[in-house]
Motif scaffolding. Sequence first.
Motif, PDB file in Angstrom:
ATOM      1  N   LEU A  25      13.700   6.671   1.208  1.00 23.81           N
ATOM      2  CA  LEU A  25      13.494   5.389   0.535  1.00 23.81           C
ATOM      3  C   LEU A  25      12.706   5.571  -0.755  1.00 23.81           C
ATOM      4  O   LEU A  25      11.961   6.544  -0.921  1.00 23.81           O
ATOM      5  N   GLU A  26      12.866   4.630  -1.644  1.00 25.91           N
ATOM      6  CA  GLU A  26      12.141   4.637  -2.905  1.00 25.91           C
ATOM      7  C   GLU A  26      10.653   4.411  -2.643  1.00 25.91           C
ATOM      8  O   GLU A  26      10.269   3.540  -1.866  1.00 25.91           O
ATOM      9  N   ALA A  27       9.819   5.192  -3.273  1.00 27.44           N
ATOM     10  CA  ALA A  27       8.371   5.058  -3.118  1.00 27.44           C
ATOM     11  C   ALA A  27       7.872   3.872  -3.940  1.00 27.44           C
ATOM     12  O   ALA A  27       8.301   3.663  -5.077  1.00 27.44           O
ATOM     13  N   ALA A  28       6.967   3.120  -3.349  1.00 27.67           N
ATOM     14  CA  ALA A  28       6.327   1.994  -4.032  1.00 27.67           C
ATOM     15  C   ALA A  28       4.833   2.255  -4.226  1.00 27.67           C
ATOM     16  O   ALA A  28       4.194   1.607  -5.044  1.00 27.67           O
ATOM     17  N   LYS A  51      -4.602  14.761  -5.587  1.00 29.85           N
ATOM     18  CA  LYS A  51      -3.245  15.110  -5.215  1.00 29.85           C
ATOM     19  C   LYS A  51      -2.535  13.778  -4.932  1.00 29.85           C
ATOM     20  O   LYS A  51      -3.192  12.766  -4.708  1.00 29.85           O
ATOM     21  N   VAL A  52      -1.209  13.787  -4.911  1.00 27.43           N
ATOM     22  CA  VAL A  52      -0.456  12.540  -4.733  1.00 27.43           C
ATOM     23  C   VAL A  52       0.592  12.694  -3.644  1.00 27.43           C
ATOM     24  O   VAL A  52       1.371  13.652  -3.652  1.00 27.43           O
ATOM     25  N   TRP A  53       0.578  11.768  -2.704  1.00 27.53           N
ATOM     26  CA  TRP A  53       1.692  11.580  -1.782  1.00 27.53           C
ATOM     27  C   TRP A  53       2.302  10.240  -2.139  1.00 27.53           C
ATOM     28  O   TRP A  53       1.584   9.270  -2.413  1.00 27.53           O
ATOM     29  N   LEU A  54       3.605  10.164  -2.127  1.00 29.03           N
ATOM     30  CA  LEU A  54       4.312   8.919  -2.410  1.00 29.03           C
ATOM     31  C   LEU A  54       4.723   8.265  -1.104  1.00 29.03           C
ATOM     32  O   LEU A  54       5.060   8.955  -0.144  1.00 29.03           O
ATOM     33  N   ALA A  55       4.685   6.933  -1.070  1.00 30.14           N
ATOM     34  CA  ALA A  55       5.024   6.216   0.161  1.00 30.14           C
ATOM     35  C   ALA A  55       5.849   4.975  -0.131  1.00 30.14           C
ATOM     36  O   ALA A  55       5.579   4.253  -1.092  1.00 30.14           O
ATOM     37  N   CYS A  56       6.842   4.752   0.723  1.00 25.67           N
ATOM     38  CA  CYS A  56       7.571   3.487   0.697  1.00 25.67           C
ATOM     39  C   CYS A  56       6.702   2.456   1.435  1.00 25.67           C
ATOM     40  O   CYS A  56       5.676   2.799   2.025  1.00 25.67           O
ATOM     41  N   ASP A  57       7.117   1.206   1.423  1.00 22.50           N
ATOM     42  CA  ASP A  57       6.346   0.179   2.124  1.00 22.50           C
ATOM     43  C   ASP A  57       6.212   0.495   3.612  1.00 22.50           C
ATOM     44  O   ASP A  57       5.168   0.274   4.211  1.00 22.50           O
ATOM     45  N   GLU A  58       7.275   1.036   4.203  1.00 19.83           N
ATOM     46  CA  GLU A  58       7.289   1.334   5.639  1.00 19.83           C
ATOM     47  C   GLU A  58       6.292   2.433   6.037  1.00 19.83           C
ATOM     48  O   GLU A  58       5.700   2.394   7.109  1.00 19.83           O
ATOM     49  N   HIS A  59       6.089   3.415   5.177  1.00 15.61           N
ATOM     50  CA  HIS A  59       5.244   4.560   5.528  1.00 15.61           C
ATOM     51  C   HIS A  59       3.856   4.552   4.883  1.00 15.61           C
ATOM     52  O   HIS A  59       3.074   5.473   5.100  1.00 15.61           O
ATOM     53  N   ARG A  60       3.550   3.536   4.116  1.00 11.18           N
ATOM     54  CA  ARG A  60       2.245   3.474   3.445  1.00 11.18           C
ATOM     55  C   ARG A  60       1.089   3.593   4.445  1.00 11.18           C
ATOM     56  O   ARG A  60       0.160   4.371   4.250  1.00 11.18           O
ATOM     57  N   VAL A  61       1.147   2.846   5.524  1.00 12.82           N
ATOM     58  CA  VAL A  61       0.049   2.837   6.495  1.00 12.82           C
ATOM     59  C   VAL A  61      -0.039   4.155   7.263  1.00 12.82           C
ATOM     60  O   VAL A  61      -1.124   4.719   7.409  1.00 12.82           O
ATOM     61  N   MET A  67      11.522   7.923  -7.567  1.00 15.47           N
ATOM     62  CA  MET A  67      10.669   8.767  -6.757  1.00 15.47           C
ATOM     63  C   MET A  67      10.871   8.414  -5.280  1.00 15.47           C
ATOM     64  O   MET A  67      10.991   7.250  -4.938  1.00 15.47           O
ATOM     65  N   THR A  68      10.869   9.422  -4.460  1.00 17.65           N
ATOM     66  CA  THR A  68      11.163   9.266  -3.045  1.00 17.65           C
ATOM     67  C   THR A  68       9.901   9.376  -2.201  1.00 17.65           C
ATOM     68  O   THR A  68       8.992  10.147  -2.515  1.00 17.65           O
ATOM     69  N   CYS A  69       9.854   8.626  -1.119  1.00 17.52           N
ATOM     70  CA  CYS A  69       8.745   8.651  -0.168  1.00 17.52           C
ATOM     71  C   CYS A  69       8.508  10.073   0.346  1.00 17.52           C
ATOM     72  O   CYS A  69       9.449  10.826   0.578  1.00 17.52           O
ATOM     73  N   SER A  70       7.235  10.427   0.540  1.00 19.18           N
ATOM     74  CA  SER A  70       6.856  11.760   1.020  1.00 19.18           C
ATOM     75  C   SER A  70       6.954  11.924   2.535  1.00 19.18           C
ATOM     76  O   SER A  70       6.813  13.036   3.042  1.00 19.18           O
ATOM     77  N   ALA A  71       7.181  10.835   3.266  1.00 24.65           N
ATOM     78  CA  ALA A  71       7.272  10.933   4.726  1.00 24.65           C
ATOM     79  C   ALA A  71       8.482  11.787   5.112  1.00 24.65           C
ATOM     80  O   ALA A  71       9.556  11.689   4.492  1.00 24.65           O
ATOM     81  N   LYS A  72       8.301  12.620   6.116  1.00 22.89           N
ATOM     82  CA  LYS A  72       9.358  13.534   6.554  1.00 22.89           C
ATOM     83  C   LYS A  72      10.645  12.774   6.893  1.00 22.89           C
ATOM     84  O   LYS A  72      10.639  11.843   7.691  1.00 22.89           O
ATOM     85  N   GLY A  73      11.720  13.165   6.253  1.00 23.55           N
ATOM     86  CA  GLY A  73      13.027  12.582   6.523  1.00 23.55           C
ATOM     87  C   GLY A  73      13.300  11.251   5.843  1.00 23.55           C
ATOM     88  O   GLY A  73      14.413  10.749   5.900  1.00 23.55           O
ATOM     89  N   PRO A 132      -0.155   1.340  -6.784  1.00 22.01           N
ATOM     90  CA  PRO A 132       1.296   1.269  -7.002  1.00 22.01           C
ATOM     91  C   PRO A 132       1.759   2.497  -7.795  1.00 22.01           C
ATOM     92  O   PRO A 132       1.002   3.050  -8.608  1.00 22.01           O
ATOM     93  N   VAL A 133       2.994   2.932  -7.587  1.00 19.12           N
ATOM     94  CA  VAL A 133       3.483   4.146  -8.260  1.00 19.12           C
ATOM     95  C   VAL A 133       3.409   4.060  -9.782  1.00 19.12           C
ATOM     96  O   VAL A 133       3.227   5.074 -10.434  1.00 19.12           O
ATOM     97  N   ASP A 134       3.522   2.876 -10.326  1.00 21.27           N
ATOM     98  CA  ASP A 134       3.448   2.764 -11.786  1.00 21.27           C
ATOM     99  C   ASP A 134       2.018   2.832 -12.320  1.00 21.27           C
ATOM    100  O   ASP A 134       1.802   2.756 -13.523  1.00 21.27           O
ATOM    101  N   GLU A 135       1.052   3.020 -11.430  1.00 22.53           N
ATOM    102  CA  GLU A 135      -0.353   3.167 -11.838  1.00 22.53           C
ATOM    103  C   GLU A 135      -0.930   4.546 -11.484  1.00 22.53           C
ATOM    104  O   GLU A 135      -2.145   4.727 -11.458  1.00 22.53           O
ATOM    105  N   ILE A 136      -0.063   5.528 -11.237  1.00 24.61           N
ATOM    106  CA  ILE A 136      -0.541   6.882 -10.935  1.00 24.61           C
ATOM    107  C   ILE A 136      -1.240   7.413 -12.183  1.00 24.61           C
ATOM    108  O   ILE A 136      -0.670   7.416 -13.273  1.00 24.61           O
TER     109      ILE A 136
END
Length: 66
Positions: free
Chosen positions: A10-13, A30-40, A1-7, A57-61
């Motif tokens: 990275l793998e979503a965590a 609703k769900v947005w996915l985020a990598c560590d960099e874009h979580r905040v 799964m990929t991060c939802s941040a524009k552009g 964490p993505v494995d707990e959706i």
Amino acid sequence: MTCSAKGCRLEAAWALLWNNPKLHTAERRKVWLACDEHRVTLGDFLSLRGFLRETVPVDEIPADAG
């Protein structure tokens, strides 16, 4: 799964679970996915609007999120 941040490709965590109370029922998530960099930054965007409900964490959706 990929991060939802524009552009970002990275793998979503993280899964940011949210809803817009003007459009969704209280239990709807609703769900947005985020990598560590874009979580905040993604979380801040949703929080400022009063939409963010939970970050997990993505494995707990939850199965009913989406």
